[in-house]
Design an enzyme around this catalytic site. Structure first.
Site, PDB file in Angstrom:
ATOM      1  N   LYS A  17      37.964  33.775  43.044  1.00  0.00           N
ATOM      2  CA  LYS A  17      36.915  34.566  42.371  1.00  0.00           C
ATOM      3  C   LYS A  17      35.896  33.642  41.688  1.00  0.00           C
ATOM      4  O   LYS A  17      34.687  33.796  41.849  1.00  0.00           O
ATOM      5  CB  LYS A  17      37.534  35.502  41.307  1.00  0.00           C
ATOM      6  N   ARG A 131      44.666  22.985  41.036  1.00  0.00           N
ATOM      7  CA  ARG A 131      43.328  23.193  40.432  1.00  0.00           C
ATOM      8  C   ARG A 131      43.056  22.220  39.281  1.00  0.00           C
ATOM      9  O   ARG A 131      43.904  21.976  38.425  1.00  0.00           O
ATOM     10  CB  ARG A 131      43.203  24.622  39.914  1.00  0.00           C
ATOM     11  N   ARG A 164      44.551  23.594  34.046  1.00  0.00           N
ATOM     12  CA  ARG A 164      44.586  24.719  33.096  1.00  0.00           C
ATOM     13  C   ARG A 164      45.990  24.952  32.576  1.00  0.00           C
ATOM     14  O   ARG A 164      46.954  24.894  33.337  1.00  0.00           O
ATOM     15  CB  ARG A 164      44.056  25.981  33.790  1.00  0.00           C
TER      16      ARG A 164
HETATM   17  P1  AP5 Z   1      39.440  29.778  41.586  1.00  0.00           P
HETATM   18  O1  AP5 Z   1      38.123  30.103  42.180  1.00  0.00           O
HETATM   19  O2  AP5 Z   1      39.475  29.060  40.299  1.00  0.00           O
HETATM   20  O3  AP5 Z   1      40.360  31.102  41.565  1.00  0.00           O
HETATM   21  P2  AP5 Z   1      40.275  32.402  40.633  1.00  0.00           P
HETATM   22  O4  AP5 Z   1      40.438  33.590  41.513  1.00  0.00           O
HETATM   23  O5  AP5 Z   1      39.089  32.341  39.757  1.00  0.00           O
HETATM   24  O6  AP5 Z   1      41.628  32.204  39.842  1.00  0.00           O
HETATM   25  P3  AP5 Z   1      41.924  32.325  38.266  1.00  0.00           P
HETATM   26  O7  AP5 Z   1      43.209  31.581  38.059  1.00  0.00           O
HETATM   27  O8  AP5 Z   1      40.754  31.886  37.451  1.00  0.00           O
HETATM   28  O9  AP5 Z   1      42.137  33.825  38.157  1.00  0.00           O
HETATM   29  P4  AP5 Z   1      42.848  34.564  36.999  1.00  0.00           P
HETATM   30  O10 AP5 Z   1      42.414  35.929  37.268  1.00  0.00           O
HETATM   31  O11 AP5 Z   1      44.313  34.334  36.933  1.00  0.00           O
HETATM   32  O12 AP5 Z   1      42.323  33.814  35.686  1.00  0.00           O
HETATM   33  P5  AP5 Z   1      41.223  34.199  34.606  1.00  0.00           P
HETATM   34  O13 AP5 Z   1      40.599  32.955  34.152  1.00  0.00           O
HETATM   35  O14 AP5 Z   1      40.364  35.287  35.098  1.00  0.00           O
HETATM   36  O15 AP5 Z   1      40.258  28.923  42.694  1.00  0.00           O
HETATM   37  C1  AP5 Z   1      41.545  28.433  42.417  1.00  0.00           C
HETATM   38  C2  AP5 Z   1      41.708  27.063  43.077  1.00  0.00           C
HETATM   39  O16 AP5 Z   1      41.623  27.214  44.480  1.00  0.00           O
HETATM   40  C3  AP5 Z   1      40.623  26.032  42.700  1.00  0.00           C
HETATM   41  O17 AP5 Z   1      41.198  24.764  42.611  1.00  0.00           O
HETATM   42  C4  AP5 Z   1      39.637  26.094  43.879  1.00  0.00           C
HETATM   43  O18 AP5 Z   1      38.978  24.861  44.080  1.00  0.00           O
HETATM   44  C5  AP5 Z   1      40.574  26.427  45.048  1.00  0.00           C
HETATM   45  N1  AP5 Z   1      39.936  27.244  46.081  1.00  0.00           N
HETATM   46  C6  AP5 Z   1      39.124  28.322  45.914  1.00  0.00           C
HETATM   47  N2  AP5 Z   1      38.756  28.831  47.096  1.00  0.00           N
HETATM   48  C7  AP5 Z   1      39.373  28.072  48.043  1.00  0.00           C
HETATM   49  C8  AP5 Z   1      39.383  28.105  49.463  1.00  0.00           C
HETATM   50  N3  AP5 Z   1      38.703  29.027  50.160  1.00  0.00           N
HETATM   51  N4  AP5 Z   1      40.130  27.186  50.111  1.00  0.00           N
HETATM   52  C9  AP5 Z   1      40.824  26.240  49.426  1.00  0.00           C
HETATM   53  N5  AP5 Z   1      40.844  26.132  48.075  1.00  0.00           N
HETATM   54  C10 AP5 Z   1      40.120  27.050  47.404  1.00  0.00           C
HETATM   55  O19 AP5 Z   1      42.129  34.800  33.451  1.00  0.00           O
HETATM   56  C11 AP5 Z   1      43.001  33.973  32.708  1.00  0.00           C
HETATM   57  C12 AP5 Z   1      43.717  34.805  31.645  1.00  0.00           C
HETATM   58  O20 AP5 Z   1      42.740  35.366  30.726  1.00  0.00           O
HETATM   59  C13 AP5 Z   1      44.492  36.014  32.159  1.00  0.00           C
HETATM   60  O21 AP5 Z   1      45.792  35.654  32.587  1.00  0.00           O
HETATM   61  C14 AP5 Z   1      44.509  36.915  30.927  1.00  0.00           C
HETATM   62  O22 AP5 Z   1      45.460  36.478  29.993  1.00  0.00           O
HETATM   63  C15 AP5 Z   1      43.113  36.692  30.320  1.00  0.00           C
HETATM   64  N6  AP5 Z   1      42.123  37.651  30.849  1.00  0.00           N
HETATM   65  C16 AP5 Z   1      41.035  37.352  31.620  1.00  0.00           C
HETATM   66  N7  AP5 Z   1      40.346  38.461  31.917  1.00  0.00           N
HETATM   67  C17 AP5 Z   1      41.000  39.495  31.318  1.00  0.00           C
HETATM   68  C18 AP5 Z   1      40.791  40.892  31.272  1.00  0.00           C
HETATM   69  N8  AP5 Z   1      39.750  41.467  31.923  1.00  0.00           N
HETATM   70  N9  AP5 Z   1      41.669  41.656  30.577  1.00  0.00           N
HETATM   71  C19 AP5 Z   1      42.710  41.096  29.921  1.00  0.00           C
HETATM   72  N10 AP5 Z   1      42.989  39.776  29.927  1.00  0.00           N
HETATM   73  C20 AP5 Z   1      42.132  38.974  30.624  1.00  0.00           C
HETATM   74 MG    MG Z   2      38.759  32.165  37.674  1.00  0.00          MG
END
Ligand code: AP5
Ligand code: MG
Length: 263
Positions: A17, A131, A164
């Site tokens: 994402k 990552r 992270r």
């Molecule tokens: P990346 O693009 O970073 O993946 P992502 O989908 O953004 O993964 P996240 O871990 O950020 O998602 P998440 O939803 O768990 O975390 P968030 O920060 O939103 O890609 C991942 C890796 O893969 C990278 O190294 C990249 O280079 C590689 N990659 C990407 N595409 C690739 C490809 N095609 N091929 C190969 N490699 C590739 O949330 C974190 C925490 O915040 C949550 O757990 C929660 O506690 C809180 N939180 C956030 N939003 C909310 C909400 N709305 N409500 C409640 N709590 C929330």
């Molecule tokens: Mg993310």
């Protein structure tokens, strides 16, 4: 006049994402709004909300709707979000999705589409394990798939990259379970509104980006008031019958052991 692009990105942790939202933000000139990034920023600034959220994030659970909705409301009111937005990681449960619907309705705006990233669990775990992120400029790398030019150093600003804190094995398993229990129900919610566009999130970053652009470019961009509900539904149905239409959404259910943790 066309509607601004207002897009939601849904997908399991590590599905890409954030990576794709950055590319889309450059391509379409609209801001990436990541609730995860905003929460991590609040933690880094030692903001009281951030300190409250930190323990929950470290366990891989969802931060309370009250905190997240407050952050989103504030961010959506900023001038750059009036041009459109990419919501990365929000909404994450039905209550948040309904709150977003209500907030947009109040200001006469609608979602353009919801992109659902589909990636097998084994790839998700590998991606998260590798990552690396830049704490300075937010650039994202991967030890295995997209490494920085120099060991653990950001190509853009030279800052030392970080792993992270929620990318450890135990927290990742919790995050995957939470996604399955609380976020996957949004798939049906948005499919019923003909907003869902399933994207194959495997393959190179460039190929995934190409698929997303094709999906976005196929959206009917007429102003909302010129689109009857029936017209919207017909235009979406047509898309699904085209050759190469998105596959039926996959679930991440198979490989995540145990029941979802409760908050
Ligand atoms: P990346 O693009 O970073 O993946 P992502 O989908 O953004 O993964 P996240 O871990 O950020 O998602 P998440 O939803 O768990 O975390 P968030 O920060 O939103 O890609 C991942 C890796 O893969 C990278 O190294 C990249 O280079 C590689 N990659 C990407 N595409 C690739 C490809 N095609 N091929 C190969 N490699 C590739 O949330 C974190 C925490 O915040 C949550 O757990 C929660 O506690 C809180 N939180 C956030 N939003 C909310 C909400 N709305 N409500 C409640 N709590 C929330
Ligand atoms: Mg993310």
């Amino acid at each position: 006049m066309t509607q601004p692009l207002q897009i939601v990105l849904i997908g399991a942790p590590g599905s890409g994402k954030g990576t794709q939202a950055k590319l889309l933000s450059e391509q379409y000139g609209i801001p990436q709004i990541s609730t995860g990034d905003l929460l991590r920023q609040a933690v880094a600034q030692r903001h009281p909300l951030g300190l409250e959220a930190r323990a929950v994030m470290d366990q891989g659970l969802l931060v309370s709707d009250e905190i997240v909705l407050g952050i989103i409301e504030d961010r959506l009111s900023k001038p750059d979000a009036q041009r459109g937005f990419l919501l990365d990681g929000f909404p994450r449960n039905l209550a948040q999705a309904k709150a977003l619907e209500g907030a947009l309705r109040k200001i006469g705006r609608i979602l353009s589409c919801v992109l659902l990233f589909q990636v097998d669990t084994e790839y998700l775990i590998q991606r998260l394990a590798g990552r690396l992120t830049c704490p300075q400029c937010g650039a994202v790398y991967n030890r295995y798939t997209t490494p920085p030019r120099f060991d653990d150093q950001c190509d853009v600003c030279g800052t030392t990259l970080r792993h992270r804190s929620d990318d450890n094995e135990e927290t990742v398993i919790n995050r995957l379970r939470v996604y399955e229990a609380q976020t996957e129900p949004l798939i049906g919610f948005y499919r019923d509104q003909n907003l869902l566009k399933a994207i194959d999130g495997e393959g190179s970053i460039a190929n995934v980006f190409k698929r997303i652009r094709q999906a976005i470019d196929s959206i009917d961009k007429k102003p909302a008031n010129l689109q009857s509900k029936r017209a919207r539904s017909l235009s979406c149905r047509t898309q699904h019958t085209k050759p190469g239409a998105p596959r039926k959404p996959r679930s991440t259910k198979r490989k995540i052991p145990g029941k979802p943790p409760r908050r």
